[in-house]
Design a protein around this motif. Structure first.
Motif, PDB file in Angstrom:
ATOM      1  N   ASN A  28       0.820  -1.212   0.000  1.00  0.00           N
ATOM      2  CA  ASN A  28       0.000   0.000   0.000  1.00  0.00           C
ATOM      3  C   ASN A  28       0.853   1.259   0.000  1.00  0.00           C
ATOM      4  OD1 ASN A  28      -2.357  -1.495  -0.003  1.00  0.00           O
ATOM      5  ND2 ASN A  28      -2.574  -1.466   2.234  1.00  0.00           N
ATOM      6  N   SER A  29       1.932   1.219   0.751  1.00  0.00           N
ATOM      7  CA  SER A  29       2.814   2.379   0.801  1.00  0.00           C
ATOM      8  C   SER A  29       3.496   2.607  -0.538  1.00  0.00           C
ATOM      9  CB  SER A  29       3.861   2.187   1.902  1.00  0.00           C
ATOM     10  OG  SER A  29       4.809   3.232   1.882  1.00  0.00           O
ATOM     11  N   VAL A  30       4.016   1.549  -1.137  1.00  0.00           N
ATOM     12  CA  VAL A  30       4.737   1.681  -2.411  1.00  0.00           C
ATOM     13  C   VAL A  30       3.799   2.125  -3.524  1.00  0.00           C
ATOM     14  CG1 VAL A  30       6.050   0.415  -4.153  1.00  0.00           C
ATOM     15  CG2 VAL A  30       6.539   0.065  -1.725  1.00  0.00           C
ATOM     16  N   LYS A  31       2.576   1.646  -3.486  1.00  0.00           N
ATOM     17  CA  LYS A  31       1.602   2.090  -4.487  1.00  0.00           C
ATOM     18  C   LYS A  31       1.336   3.588  -4.365  1.00  0.00           C
ATOM     19  CE  LYS A  31      -0.759  -2.379  -4.893  1.00  0.00           C
ATOM     20  NZ  LYS A  31      -2.000  -3.140  -4.580  1.00  0.00           N
ATOM     21  N   LYS A  32       1.509   4.118  -3.164  1.00  0.00           N
ATOM     22  CA  LYS A  32       1.319   5.557  -2.930  1.00  0.00           C
ATOM     23  C   LYS A  32       2.544   6.365  -3.350  1.00  0.00           C
ATOM     24  CE  LYS A  32       1.951   7.250   1.172  1.00  0.00           C
ATOM     25  NZ  LYS A  32       1.841   7.599   2.609  1.00  0.00           N
ATOM     26  N   THR A  33       3.738   5.899  -2.949  1.00  0.00           N
ATOM     27  CA  THR A  33       4.942   6.700  -3.161  1.00  0.00           C
ATOM     28  C   THR A  33       5.629   6.447  -4.502  1.00  0.00           C
ATOM     29  OG1 THR A  33       6.429   5.080  -2.160  1.00  0.00           O
ATOM     30  CG2 THR A  33       5.366   6.676  -0.670  1.00  0.00           C
ATOM     31  N   GLY A  34       5.508   5.248  -5.037  1.00  0.00           N
ATOM     32  CA  GLY A  34       6.127   4.916  -6.321  1.00  0.00           C
ATOM     33  C   GLY A  34       7.604   4.567  -6.240  1.00  0.00           C
ATOM     34  N   ARG A  35       8.175   4.644  -5.050  1.00  0.00           N
ATOM     35  CA  ARG A  35       9.591   4.303  -4.875  1.00  0.00           C
ATOM     36  C   ARG A  35       9.766   3.497  -3.586  1.00  0.00           C
ATOM     37  NH1 ARG A  35      10.083   9.092  -7.737  1.00  0.00           N
ATOM     38  NH2 ARG A  35      11.860   9.212  -9.196  1.00  0.00           N
ATOM     39  N   ALA A  36      10.725   2.556  -3.597  1.00  0.00           N
ATOM     40  CA  ALA A  36      10.956   1.718  -2.414  1.00  0.00           C
ATOM     41  C   ALA A  36      12.439   1.476  -2.230  1.00  0.00           C
ATOM     42  CB  ALA A  36      10.220   0.388  -2.547  1.00  0.00           C
ATOM     43  N   ILE A  37      12.884   1.598  -0.988  1.00  0.00           N
ATOM     44  CA  ILE A  37      14.255   1.249  -0.609  1.00  0.00           C
ATOM     45  C   ILE A  37      14.176   0.370   0.629  1.00  0.00           C
ATOM     46  CG2 ILE A  37      14.547   3.361   0.749  1.00  0.00           C
ATOM     47  CD1 ILE A  37      17.529   3.322  -0.148  1.00  0.00           C
ATOM     48  N   ILE A  38      14.904  -0.731   0.612  1.00  0.00           N
ATOM     49  CA  ILE A  38      14.846  -1.712   1.704  1.00  0.00           C
ATOM     50  C   ILE A  38      16.219  -1.772   2.349  1.00  0.00           C
ATOM     51  CG2 ILE A  38      14.224  -4.070   2.323  1.00  0.00           C
ATOM     52  CD1 ILE A  38      13.036  -4.050  -0.718  1.00  0.00           C
ATOM     53  N   LEU A  39      16.243  -1.566   3.650  1.00  0.00           N
ATOM     54  CA  LEU A  39      17.487  -1.492   4.409  1.00  0.00           C
ATOM     55  C   LEU A  39      17.582  -2.667   5.372  1.00  0.00           C
ATOM     56  CD1 LEU A  39      20.022   0.017   5.505  1.00  0.00           C
ATOM     57  CD2 LEU A  39      18.449   1.352   6.944  1.00  0.00           C
ATOM     58  N   GLN A  40      18.704  -3.394   5.300  1.00  0.00           N
ATOM     59  CA  GLN A  40      18.942  -4.482   6.257  1.00  0.00           C
ATOM     60  C   GLN A  40      20.386  -4.440   6.731  1.00  0.00           C
ATOM     61  OE1 GLN A  40      18.058  -7.871   3.690  1.00  0.00           O
ATOM     62  NE2 GLN A  40      20.245  -8.290   3.387  1.00  0.00           N
ATOM     63  N   GLU A  41      20.630  -4.921   7.937  1.00  0.00           N
ATOM     64  CA  GLU A  41      21.994  -4.976   8.459  1.00  0.00           C
ATOM     65  C   GLU A  41      22.759  -6.172   7.906  1.00  0.00           C
ATOM     66  OE1 GLU A  41      24.290  -5.461  12.755  1.00  0.00           O
ATOM     67  OE2 GLU A  41      22.314  -4.508  12.688  1.00  0.00           O
ATOM     68  N   ASP A  42      22.058  -7.243   7.606  1.00  0.00           N
ATOM     69  CA  ASP A  42      22.671  -8.445   7.045  1.00  0.00           C
ATOM     70  C   ASP A  42      23.326  -8.116   5.708  1.00  0.00           C
ATOM     71  OD1 ASP A  42      23.346 -11.097   6.720  1.00  0.00           O
ATOM     72  OD2 ASP A  42      21.334 -11.766   6.204  1.00  0.00           O
ATOM     73  N   SER A  43      24.283  -8.957   5.283  1.00  0.00           N
ATOM     74  CA  SER A  43      24.856  -8.789   3.950  1.00  0.00           C
ATOM     75  C   SER A  43      23.769  -9.000   2.904  1.00  0.00           C
ATOM     76  CB  SER A  43      26.031  -9.740   3.734  1.00  0.00           C
ATOM     77  OG  SER A  43      25.647 -11.075   4.008  1.00  0.00           O
ATOM     78  N   LEU A  44      24.009  -8.539   1.680  1.00  0.00           N
ATOM     79  CA  LEU A  44      22.930  -8.359   0.712  1.00  0.00           C
ATOM     80  C   LEU A  44      22.344  -9.651   0.163  1.00  0.00           C
ATOM     81  CD1 LEU A  44      21.296  -6.247  -0.882  1.00  0.00           C
ATOM     82  CD2 LEU A  44      23.064  -6.353  -2.651  1.00  0.00           C
ATOM     83  N   PHE A  45      23.194 -10.517  -0.377  1.00  0.00           N
ATOM     84  CA  PHE A  45      22.694 -11.644  -1.156  1.00  0.00           C
ATOM     85  C   PHE A  45      21.918 -12.627  -0.277  1.00  0.00           C
ATOM     86  CE2 PHE A  45      22.870 -15.683  -3.390  1.00  0.00           C
ATOM     87  CZ  PHE A  45      22.575 -15.319  -4.685  1.00  0.00           C
ATOM     88  N   GLY A  46      20.708 -12.964  -0.693  1.00  0.00           N
ATOM     89  CA  GLY A  46      19.912 -13.946   0.017  1.00  0.00           C
ATOM     90  C   GLY A  46      19.199 -13.425   1.245  1.00  0.00           C
ATOM     91  N   GLY A  47      19.229 -12.125   1.474  1.00  0.00           N
ATOM     92  CA  GLY A  47      18.598 -11.564   2.657  1.00  0.00           C
ATOM     93  C   GLY A  47      17.124 -11.266   2.445  1.00  0.00           C
ATOM     94  N   ILE A  48      16.454 -10.786   3.513  1.00  0.00           N
ATOM     95  CA  ILE A  48      15.031 -10.483   3.465  1.00  0.00           C
ATOM     96  C   ILE A  48      14.744  -9.364   2.463  1.00  0.00           C
ATOM     97  CG2 ILE A  48      15.085  -8.815   5.369  1.00  0.00           C
ATOM     98  CD1 ILE A  48      12.305 -11.395   4.863  1.00  0.00           C
ATOM     99  N   ALA A  49      15.712  -8.451   2.275  1.00  0.00           N
ATOM    100  CA  ALA A  49      15.514  -7.352   1.312  1.00  0.00           C
ATOM    101  C   ALA A  49      15.315  -7.883  -0.097  1.00  0.00           C
ATOM    102  CB  ALA A  49      16.700  -6.393   1.361  1.00  0.00           C
ATOM    103  N   SER A  50      15.998  -8.947  -0.439  1.00  0.00           N
ATOM    104  CA  SER A  50      15.870  -9.512  -1.781  1.00  0.00           C
ATOM    105  C   SER A  50      14.467 -10.041  -2.016  1.00  0.00           C
ATOM    106  CB  SER A  50      16.901 -10.624  -1.989  1.00  0.00           C
ATOM    107  OG  SER A  50      18.213 -10.129  -1.867  1.00  0.00           O
ATOM    108  N   ASP A  51      13.907 -10.700  -1.019  1.00  0.00           N
ATOM    109  CA  ASP A  51      12.553 -11.234  -1.170  1.00  0.00           C
ATOM    110  C   ASP A  51      11.529 -10.113  -1.265  1.00  0.00           C
ATOM    111  OD1 ASP A  51      12.347 -14.120  -1.290  1.00  0.00           O
ATOM    112  OD2 ASP A  51      13.380 -14.130   0.623  1.00  0.00           O
ATOM    113  N   ILE A  52      11.669  -9.091  -0.431  1.00  0.00           N
ATOM    114  CA  ILE A  52      10.713  -7.983  -0.482  1.00  0.00           C
ATOM    115  C   ILE A  52      10.814  -7.269  -1.829  1.00  0.00           C
ATOM    116  CG2 ILE A  52      10.087  -5.761   0.541  1.00  0.00           C
ATOM    117  CD1 ILE A  52      11.013  -6.901   3.249  1.00  0.00           C
ATOM    118  N   SER A  53      12.037  -7.096  -2.317  1.00  0.00           N
ATOM    119  CA  SER A  53      12.224  -6.480  -3.625  1.00  0.00           C
ATOM    120  C   SER A  53      11.535  -7.285  -4.714  1.00  0.00           C
ATOM    121  CB  SER A  53      13.722  -6.354  -3.931  1.00  0.00           C
ATOM    122  OG  SER A  53      13.925  -5.868  -5.236  1.00  0.00           O
ATOM    123  N   ALA A  54      11.703  -8.603  -4.678  1.00  0.00           N
ATOM    124  CA  ALA A  54      11.062  -9.448  -5.684  1.00  0.00           C
ATOM    125  C   ALA A  54       9.537  -9.365  -5.589  1.00  0.00           C
ATOM    126  CB  ALA A  54      11.520 -10.897  -5.515  1.00  0.00           C
TER     127      ALA A  54
END
Length: 666
Positions: A590-616
């Protein structure tokens, strides 16, 4: 009937009645006749696989008959006699082996990989060791309930090489648990002989090293097995303690039928065939005129008739029809969340204090909730979460553990099987690797496999920013969000941590509760003083804006807040996920549909993290609403370093503001 010859085993009738001796024979004959039928069906292609226990029936039957029906047994895949002696209907067993709905796992697991509370049996998983620690947990529950019950658990000689075996024995000895460890030393681990499995004279000697009474029994002698085990379990009921028994026997079929036995010397096979537990016992009973041809034939006819009738009914049952909804709904035990609203009285608390207070109030609410972990008792834990708990709740409920992560996770599972909740503290989230197997293969899968809840919370102190190096600073939540059956919670504020921890304890499913160490004493908030709960799967919208959606959790929430405070012109929705499994997808979408842009921040290293799933997910569900590519920000693709300047370079915090501006400029 076969020709009756002199017995090759010396039997001592002792004080057993003729009726009791015949019952031992009948209970051994039943699994043997079932196995002989199964081997025929295997050759006919009517079952897919079989692990034979032919020649080992005396152990299963003797141990099971020595225990009360109310006492738990944790068998292996060669212990058919446990299941039949507990009088599980053959129709259900055959349906289990054929993957029918009337089995115990709804077609989800094979052969003896199941449990049943109705018959107090807890089946194995393919990773053999964990059931030993689970038996510890059930035995601990018996000890706490003071019910005078014994738990029996089986393993093979190969399984004694696993770390779980040694951890389970150590924990059982330290806590003096009423558990009987049964080793079936049957000569081979698949094709590996005992000479390549261990280098001690007897496996029973391993128990001595842990201060455990140990015995070696002739596993093919049903009278010796039954009478000795019966005497031992009666002793354990009066004086709770662990006992180790090595049963000497032999595996006369392949590890499973397809593997065969070509690796076994012919002379060795013949030697053990001459020691067949049923043929020898039959000869003994005939020689004493206890068993007659008429009785023997009647037993055979009765059992074979029962087998055929059960097979017919199992064949007649319809095959399972796949249903996605049914499968998905059974991954977790249904939990009816009940919201408890706090009062208006608040007190400023640090994150560490809120967690401590929440845990204490859960202990007060759940009178049998057990805490387990290294140094959590008198010392109060390395982060002092449980400081003072011993005085209020006592050492039975606040339990220091040996450094046995695997066995303690398993013990938590055993407590759950026995109806008791457990919270296990990993001293650092990094150390969960030493207990990884039972988390992802036992806790996570038990409800899906045989509808057994795993009512266990794992507290996971995690995260960097405290110069603790590669083995005390990981934030490893992505290892567990990947595993169906686990719930993952990761609060960023004291208020959320206290309420979510209460929910985690109430939830009958396994929960990994991540607590960021750098936030323990740096974040303060007004928190209600009394008990309250917060729902899983509900994110918090901390800030509202129109230009971009920031999705994060844990320490990332505070990094994002700091960035927005330093850049007041940026209009952003800031979403604190709070729980990663279940995930609040609706709030994100709902938020992304409103703003049109999304950035996902995680402390874990990038590959295979929760940010990748949310991005997909956003690319699949919100693509037409996006004005720019979804951006992920994470820490470096290296282990987390120790020294401050390297750790600062590693962390995602220093990369976030630049990445956010790049996204806004797209």
């Amino acid at each position: 009937m076969p020709t009756i010859t002199k017995s090759n085993i010396d039997y001592d009738k002792r004080n057993l009645s003729d009726k009791g001796l015949l019952k031992l024979y009948y209970n051994m004959l039943k699994p043997r006749l079932i196995e002989e039928k199964m081997l025929i069906l295997l050759r006919q292609g009517k079952i897919s696989k079989w692990f034979s226990g032919i020649g080992q029936e005396a152990i299963s039957v003797g141990v099971t008959m020595a225990l009360k029906p109310s006492e738990y047994i944790l068998p292996m895949h060669r212990n058919l006699g446990v299941f039949t002696t507990r009088e599980i209907p053959l129709h259900r067993l055959f349906c289990q082996w054929q993957g029918k709905a009337s089995g115990f796992t709804k077609g989800r697991d094979r052969s003896f990989h199941f449990g049943t509370q109705e018959y107090n049996i807890v089946g194995m998983i393919s990773h053999l060791g964990p059931q030993l620690g689970v038996a510890d947990g059930i035995a601990l529950a018996n000890l706490l309930k003071q019910n005078g019950q014994v738990t029996a658990v089986f393993t093979g000689e190969g399984g004694t090489s696993e770390g779980d075996f040694h951890e389970a024995l150590n924990v059982a000895s330290v806590w003096q648990l009423p558990v009987m460890f049964c080793i079936e030393n049957n000569g081979y681990g698949l094709s590996t002989p005992t000479s390549e499995q261990y280098h001690c004279k007897q496996l029973a000697d391993r128990g001595k090293g842990y201060g455990i009474e140990s015995f070696v029994l002739d596993g093919n002698n049903i009278i010796e097995t039954y009478t000795k085990v019966k005497k031992l379990v009666e002793s354990i009921r009066k004086r709770p303690r662990p006992i180790l028994i090595e049963f000497e026997t032999f595996r006369r079929r392949g590890h499973e039928e397809a593997s065969g036995t070509k690796y076994v010397p012919k002379e060795l096979m013949e030697e053990w065939e001459a020691k067949d537990p049923i043929e020898n016992y039959r000869s003994y009973l005939y020689s004493k005129k206890i068993l007659t041809t008429e009785i023997d034939e009647a037993y055979n006819a009765e059992i074979k008739s029962e087998i055929e009738a059960a097979l017919d009914s199992a064949y007649a049952e319809e095959d399972i029809i796949p249903n996605e909804t049914t499968e998905l709904n059974d991954v977790y035990k249904t939990y009816d969340y009940k919201e408890v609203t706090p009062n208006k009285e608040t007190k400023e608390l640090r994150l560490v204090d809120a967690i401590s207070q929440g845990l204490k109030q859960s202990m007060e609410k759940h009178k049998d909730l057990i805490l387990m972990g290294q140094d959590i008792a008198e010392y109060g834990g390395v982060f002092k979460i449980t400081e003072g708990f011993i005085k209020q709740f006592g050492k039975e409920r606040v339990r220091n553990t040996p450094i046995c992560e695997s066995a303690i996770v398993e013990a938590g599972m055993g407590l759950s099987i026995a109806g008791i909740k457990a919270v296990v503290e990993m001293q650092f989230a990094d150390f969960v690797t030493s207990g990884f197997n039972p988390v992802v293969n036992y806790l996570a899968k038990s409800h899906y496999r045989w509808q057994q809840q795993a009512d266990v919370v794992l507290r996971m102190p995690c995260g960097g920013g405290v110069a603790a190096g590669p083995f005390h600073s990981q934030t490893n939540e992505a290892w567990f969000t990947k595993t169906p059956g686990l719930k993952v919670v990761y609060p960023a504020f004291p208020y959320d941590a206290k309420g979510l921890l209460a929910t985690a304890v109430n939830d009958p499913n396994p929960v990994l509760f991540f607590e960021h160490k750098a936030l323990y004493r740096s974040i303060r908030q007004d928190v209600p003083t009394d008990y309250y709960t917060l729902p899983f799967g509900k994110a918090t919208l901390l800030k509202e804006g129109s230009a971009v959606t920031i999705v994060t959790y844990g320490a990332g929430v505070h990094w994002a807040l700091e960035t927005l405070e330093n850049n007041a012109e940026i209009s952003a929705d800031l979403i604190d996920l709070r729980t990663l499994q279940p995930l609040d997808k609706d709030t994100i979408f709902n938020s992304v549909k409103k703003t049109g842009r999304a950035i996902i921040l995680q402390e874990d290293s990038l590959f295979g993290g929760i940010a990748s799933d949310i991005s997909a997910m956003l690319m699949e569900e919100c693509f037409e609403y996006l004005d720019a590519p979804v951006k992920r920000v994470a820490s470096m693709e290296t282990p987390i370093p120790f020294i401050g300047q390297l750790e600062e370079q590693y962390m995602a915090k220093g990369k976030f503001e630049r990445a956010l501006r790049t996204l806004l400029d797209f």
